[in-house]
Design a protein around this motif. Structure first.
Motif, mmCIF file in Angstrom:
data_model
loop_
_atom_site.group_PDB
_atom_site.id
_atom_site.type_symbol
_atom_site.label_atom_id
_atom_site.label_comp_id
_atom_site.label_asym_id
_atom_site.label_seq_id
_atom_site.Cartn_x
_atom_site.Cartn_y
_atom_site.Cartn_z
ATOM 1 N N UNK A 108 8.210 -2.209 2.491
ATOM 2 C CA UNK A 108 6.890 -2.154 1.874
ATOM 3 C C UNK A 108 5.844 -2.556 2.897
ATOM 4 N N UNK A 109 4.843 -1.760 3.000
ATOM 5 C CA UNK A 109 3.792 -2.061 3.969
ATOM 6 C C UNK A 109 2.605 -2.717 3.261
ATOM 7 N N UNK A 143 4.860 -8.516 2.641
ATOM 8 C CA UNK A 143 3.724 -8.822 1.777
ATOM 9 C C UNK A 143 2.984 -10.076 2.268
ATOM 10 N N UNK A 144 1.685 -10.004 2.193
ATOM 11 C CA UNK A 144 0.856 -11.104 2.708
ATOM 12 C C UNK A 144 0.631 -12.142 1.610
ATOM 13 N N UNK A 197 0.837 -1.199 0.000
ATOM 14 C CA UNK A 197 0.000 0.000 0.000
ATOM 15 C C UNK A 197 0.874 1.252 0.000
ATOM 16 N N UNK A 198 1.951 1.184 0.739
ATOM 17 C CA UNK A 198 2.858 2.329 0.728
ATOM 18 C C UNK A 198 4.265 1.841 1.049
ATOM 19 N N UNK A 199 5.201 2.589 0.635
ATOM 20 C CA UNK A 199 6.585 2.227 0.902
ATOM 21 C C UNK A 199 7.152 3.261 1.873
#
Lengths: 197, 968
Positions: free
Chosen positions: B699-700, B719-720, B692-694
């Motif tokens: 990386x989130x 990452x999921x 979603x945002x870095x």
């Protein structure tokens, strides 16, 4: 198209005393494995005039039915004489074998039944009150009347798409009065002959 | 020329609409009206050909008659290989027939004819799609497709290798389609309709090649059929009814440019049928004369409404022969013998005529090689396989053809052995009943037959199986034994294959097709509504007639009517109420409208599948893991598990060095975003958005939970890969091999669990979390009690020794982990015994041989819901083979059923599934009472167990089972 085809019905123990059980040896063929049982019934028509006097002699489930040719004997007790109008006890009536699948009738096999006294004396002067012990039941095994109905064989909720009533030879019925000794009126069934009585 | 009218070929005076000679020339089929239904009759050819055979009473004339069509049969056609017969009729159906080799002669019970069927032809497939009368059917060269046309204005192309699959519905005619013919080359199919047009369709893409209207502009729709025909060299197409200067003609259409410059003139009324001789001829060499090469020519028979027949040679300007007054009514169909010298014609007047030509009259038929040479000359080398012998020399251009060739070689001998002739096959009744003759069986049938009582006290007879039908024999296996035409892979609707085929296609000079899958589903979904009002009327009238005859009250008639009336009014009969006879017209209309949505459903589901195939193909490689997970969520077994390469993208290379990774399970790949539904209820969703945002290089990812408007989200640093949830917990596995567990309110329950290897599957149920890692290790945790139920248990015991993979896994509400494998076996891990237990096996013969159906009462007939049912499939095929055992002793089957029920009970027990346990216990108890001596104690012992584990606790299990026993 019907998944079950009746190939033959042999009338066993015929002619027989009135109180003997009915016995039909039924041979049928099934195109594919049936997930549910077939239900067979024998219905005795007590009086031609009214369905009121119809008796379901017995009903039986037949299963499991895989694809193939099968046979079984369907035996059912003689009709309850108390339910037959006295005027209709002697003479011609009908016995029906029906088969239903998932509650839908897809074949109806009818036989004429002639109930007669064997004793010539009684035949001449029949008692007012029928004497069932003296009556002989003769099923006209050579002349089955087969009516097939189109039913929905699948489990879907869909209604029957075509319930058309089909009679193989609607005009070929024999008027029962002309039976004894006479050649059948030649309708569409020239090769059928009455070989009884 | 000799002419014969075999009077014994008749339908009892009823019209004969179609005739077709079997490719081997030993028999022919007629189709038409029967007594009360459509009728297909197969006749012996020998008595037609030879007078002495006609007189010989030992040679049967009628081989088989089939009354299965509900209404008049308009067309009968043998497949080119002679194995199948297709028939189409006014009942909107196309039926495909096959000979049942091992069933003895029989009669149609109750029919007027006492003639036995010498051969048994069984309907192996019913093709339903048309909404109006089927007028013509045609097998494509090599039997790849079967085409049928109808008064519903459409032509349906059926995949003859995979009935009842529809390859395409050709729409475009605006009138009743009354005739079909395939191009012998296989490139086109032509149709003629009442809309004054003849259309030629390409088989490459099923699009219209040309629409010919000019010769038909003056035509009225006056003929019953318009059977057109294509010449054997493929050069000419000859139409039925056309007009030239207000005179009826048969229009000749040239393949080259579809020119319409010639026609057959001379008939006084409309031409109903044209049929080309299958042979190509060349001029008979006269003795002594110098062999002058003459141009080969074709021969064509034309039948008309004017009741006359003409036979033409394309080398002559005038007809070879014209026969007038052959029939009392219109000619309906013509068929040639394969040798090209015999001709059968049928008429509406219910008779057939046979014409026998000599070679002097027609010429020398070219042999197959010469015919082939002509084809090759015209169409080039890479033409479709036209001969067996040629097949071996054809360069194999694709694997499909190779496969076919191997199959063909394997099949050749059985095929030859099956050669169909009247005398070489006396079908025998194969009795499954050890050496006992049918007569012996019949004598004792009543005594011997197995009769039981059902749960509700009704009699139930197990019929004695006297002959088995191989229901599987019309499965693709046999339809497979046909050659593959170039472009025929379009029929399987796999786009990639078409493109791989394009080399063949190009060399043929055909345009490579555009993607047919994009057009087909939508097109077939539409249906014509004005489906044959004529049919409706005729049916309506028929039932009216029946009604009037049945409603008389005269005593004798009353008896008669009893045969035909339904038993709805009879006591104790539960037949579905019928509206028969009240408004027959409406009823028929209704039924057709009922039928329509069904057709739509089918096509739509079909298209769904196609889309699925496409998307899988497209996603292959990059996203296939995710596809797997989604499928798993839906509880569907994964079929492609075996072929799937192990995806390597999502994890760092270090994983590969992990020593324990002997067994590898596929891991899902990373998607940008995905959402899953939390299984237990329908309103809770998990949404995952990766990257979603870095923030400062890391990386989130965001996990969002929502239920009916309430929602929470949480950010994760990696990452999921997988997310799963139950009503109580949510678990996510991330790329960095961490597993995070949250409560349903979004509170983190435990710090991230570090996993040794990436996650393959993750499930939550209640407070339980199940993790299946890529190294095939299973763990189950109770996150509420913070205990491990299963600690890193390897799947090795169940996976080793098989090449099966995990097809499905789930976790029950009680925290029992269940793993299904692709070999049909399902295991659960018993944490108290620390063992893997087999709870379901689709190949288990016990399952298939049980018969407890009469112990299933109505209320639990629907089956039980639960993990056991989930693994075994809702439609437990129990009892499918029960019948096969009808010859085996009853007690054996009883034993098998008992063993199966015991198995079910223990499986339900180990799964801690109370409701299912109860379900099977009831069946078990009933079975014991019905079939075996009552062993109340054993039931009661089990009753105790029920008490132990049921949630809906039965206060006194004893009384429960005893009352159950009494119930039965």
């Amino acid at each position: 198209m019907a998944k079950v085809q009746v190939l033959n019905v042999a009338v066993l123990d015929n002619p027989s005393p009135f109180r003997n059980p009915f016995q039909f040896e039924i041979t049928f063929e099934c195109m594919e494995d049936l997930p549910e049982d077939l239900e067979w019934k024998i219905i005795y028509v007590g009086s031609a005039e009214s369905e009121e006097y119809d008796q379901v002699l017995d009903s039986v489930l037949v299963g499991p039915v895989p694809a193939g040719r099968h046979m079984f004997v369907f035996q059912a007790d003689a009709p309850n004489t108390g339910l037959i109008p006295e005027s209709d006890a002697v003479g011609v009536t009908v016995v029906l074998i029906t088969c239903t699948y998932r509650g839908q009738e897809f074949i109806r096999i009818g036989y004429y039944v002639n109930n007669e006294y064997t004793d010539p004396e009684l035949r001449e002067n029949p008692p007012v009150k029928p004497d069932y012990t003296q009556l002989q039941r003769n099923i006209l095994a050579s002349n089955p009347r087969v009516t097939r109905f189109h039913i929905n064989w699948e489990a879907t909720m869909e209604k029957m798409e075509d319930s058309e009533n089909v009679d193989p030879a609607p005009n070929a019925m024999l008027p029962p009065t002309s039976m004894p000794g006479k050649a059948p009126p030649l309708g569409l069934m020239p090769d059928n002959s009455m070989d009884c009585l | 020329m000799k002419l014969l009218k075999p009077s014994w070929v008749n339908h009892n005076g009823k019209p004969i609409f179609s005739v077709d000679i079997h490719p081997d020339g030993t028999k022919f089929a007629t189709g038409g009206q029967g007594e009360d239904s459509g009728k297909v009759v197969i006749w012996n050819m020998a008595p037609v050909l030879r007078e002495e055979d006609e007189r010989n009473e030992n040679i049967p004339k009628l081989l088989c008659q089939m009354d299965n069509h509900l209404a008049c049969v308009n067309c009968v056609r043998w497949s080119n290989n002679g194995l199948y017969l297709a028939s189409g009729g006014d009942d909107k159906l196309v039926m495909v027939w096959k000979r049942a080799a091992f069933i003895g002669p029989s009669t149609v019970f109750g029919s007027s004819s006492k003639l036995a069927n010498v051969e048994q032809w069984r309907c192996v497939m019913i093709l339903r799609n048309h909404t109006g009368d089927v007028m013509d059917v045609a097998w494509s060269p090599h039997d790849v497709w079967l085409a049928s046309c109808s008064v519903d204005n459409t032509i349906v192309i059926w995949n003859a290798r995979k009935f009842p699959e529809i390859v395409m519905t050709l729409k475009g005619h605006t009138g009743l389609v009354k005739g079909l013919t395939w191009d012998p080359v296989g490139k086109y199919i032509a149709s003629q309709a009442d809309d004054r047009s003849l259309k030629v369709w390409r088989t490459m893409d099923w699009q219209l090649e040309t629409n010919i209207t000019k010769p038909f502009s003056e035509c009225g729709g006056t003929t019953h059929v318009l059977r057109l025909s294509w010449s054997p060299d493929g050069q000419y197409l000859v139409s039925a009814h056309a007009m030239n200067n207000s005179g009826p003609t048969a229009q000749i259409i040239e393949r080259d440019g579809w020119k319409t410059n010639m026609d057959f003139v001379g008939h006084r009324k409309a031409v109903t049928v044209v049929k080309f001789n299958p042979k190509i001829f060349k001029k008979k060499q006269k003795n002594g004369s110098t062999p002058k090469p003459s141009c080969p020519y074709c021969c064509c028979a034309v039948g008309s409404k004017d009741r006359s027949l003409s036979v033409w040679l394309t080398s002559l300007k005038r007809p070879l022969v014209v026969i007038h007054d052959l029939f009392d009514k219109s000619i309906m169909d013509i068929t040639w013998t394969l040798n090209g010298l015999g001709l059968l014609v049928c008429s509406m007047d219910g008779t057939v005529a046979f014409l026998d030509f000599s070679q002097d009259e027609l010429g020398d038929p070219l042999n197959e090689e010469e015919k082939n040479a002509i084809h090759q000359n015209i169409y080039g080398k890479s033409l479709a396989i036209t001969m067996e012998s040629q097949l071996s020399s054809t360069i194999i251009e694709n694997p499909e053809m190779l496969k076919y060739q191997q199959e063909r070689q394997g099949n050749q001998n059985p095929n030859e052995a099956q050669g169909i002739g009247p005398e070489n096959q006396t079908p025998k009744l194969t009795n499954v009943l050890n050496g006992e003759s049918l007569e012996d069986i019949r004598k004792n049938l009543l005594k011997k037959q197995v009769e039981t009582r059902t749960a509700d006290g009704r009699r139930r007879i197990t019929p004695l199986c006297i002959a088995q039908l191989d229901t599987a024999d019309f499965l693709p296996a046999l339809f497979n034994s046909v050659p593959i035409l170039p472009g025929s892979s379009a029929s399987t609707q796999l786009t990639p294959q078409i493109s791989s085929d394009s080399s063949t296609a190009n060399s043929l000079g055909l345009r490579p097709s555009h993607d047919p899958t994009t057009t087909s589903p939508n097109k077939t979904a539409e249906d014509n509504k004005d489906s044959g009002t004529a049919a409706v009327n005729s049916i309506g009238m028929k039932s009216n007639l029946l009604l009037t005859s049945a409603s008389k009250i005269e005593p004798m008639k009353a008896l008669d009517s009893r045969f035909t009336e339904r038993s709805k009014a009879m006591p104790g009969v539960t037949s579905v109420p019928l509206t028969i006879g009240i408004t027959p017209l409406d009823r028929v209309k209704d039924s057709s409208s009922v039928k329509e949505p069904k057709g739509k459903d089918e096509t739509s589901s079909d298209s769904e599948d196609k889309i699925m195939v496409k998307s899988i193909a497209k996603r292959k490689g990059e996203m296939e893991g995710a596809e797997v997970v989604e499928k798993r969520k839906k509880g569907r077994p994964r079929k492609d598990a075996k072929t799937m390469p192990f995806p390597q993208t999502p994890v760092e290379p270090s994983r590969l060095t992990t020593p324990i990774a002997v067994l590898k399970l596929p891991t899902p790949s990373i998607q940008k975003s995905f959402s899953t539904q939390v299984s237990t209820d329908g309103v809770t969703y998990l949404e995952v958005e990766n990257e979603v945002s870095v923030v400062s290089g890391s990386r989130l990812s965001q996990l969002k939970w929502s239920r009916e408007g309430r929602e929470w989200d949480v950010l994760l640093p990696s990452r999921i890969i997988i997310a799963a949830g139950s009503s109580n917990v949510v678990a996510v596995a991330c790329e960095d091999r961490t597993l995070s567990v949250f409560t349903a309110c979004g509170r983190r329950l435990i710090p991230s669990i570090i996993l040794p290897v990436p996650m393959s599957a993750l499930h939550c149920s209640g407070h339980f979390v199940m993790a299946l890692t890529a190294s095939a290790m299973l763990s189950v945790w109770d996150v509420q009690k913070q205990t491990a139920l299963v600690k890193n248990e390897s799947l090795n015991p169940i996976l080793s020794g098989t090449d099966a993979t995990v097809s499905q896994s789930f976790l029950t509400q009680q925290g029992v982990a269940v793993v299904s494998l692709s070999n049909g076996k399902t295991y659960c891990f018993n944490s108290s015994l620390e063992t893997w237990n087999l709870i379901a096996d689709k190949q288990d013969s016990l399952v298939q041989c049980t018969d407890f159906r009469n112990c299933v009462s109505a209320q639990d007939a629907l089956g039980s819901m639960g993990p056991l049912a989930l693994t075994q499939g809702r439609n437990l095929s129990a009892g499918r083979l029960a019948s096969r055992l009808s010859s085996t002793p009853h007690h054996l089957q009883q034993g098998m059923t008992l063993a199966f029920l015991e198995k079910q009970l223990s499986s339900a027990l180990i799964l801690l599934s109370a409701s299912e346990y109860r379900h099977w216990l009831l069946i078990y108890a009933r079975f014991l009472v019905n079939e075996v001596e009552v062993n109340e104690r054993s039931i009661c012992q089990r009753g105790n167990l029920t008490g132990d584990l049921t949630t809906e606790k039965l206060s006194r299990p004893e009384s429960f089972t005893i009352s159950t026993c009494r119930q039965i």
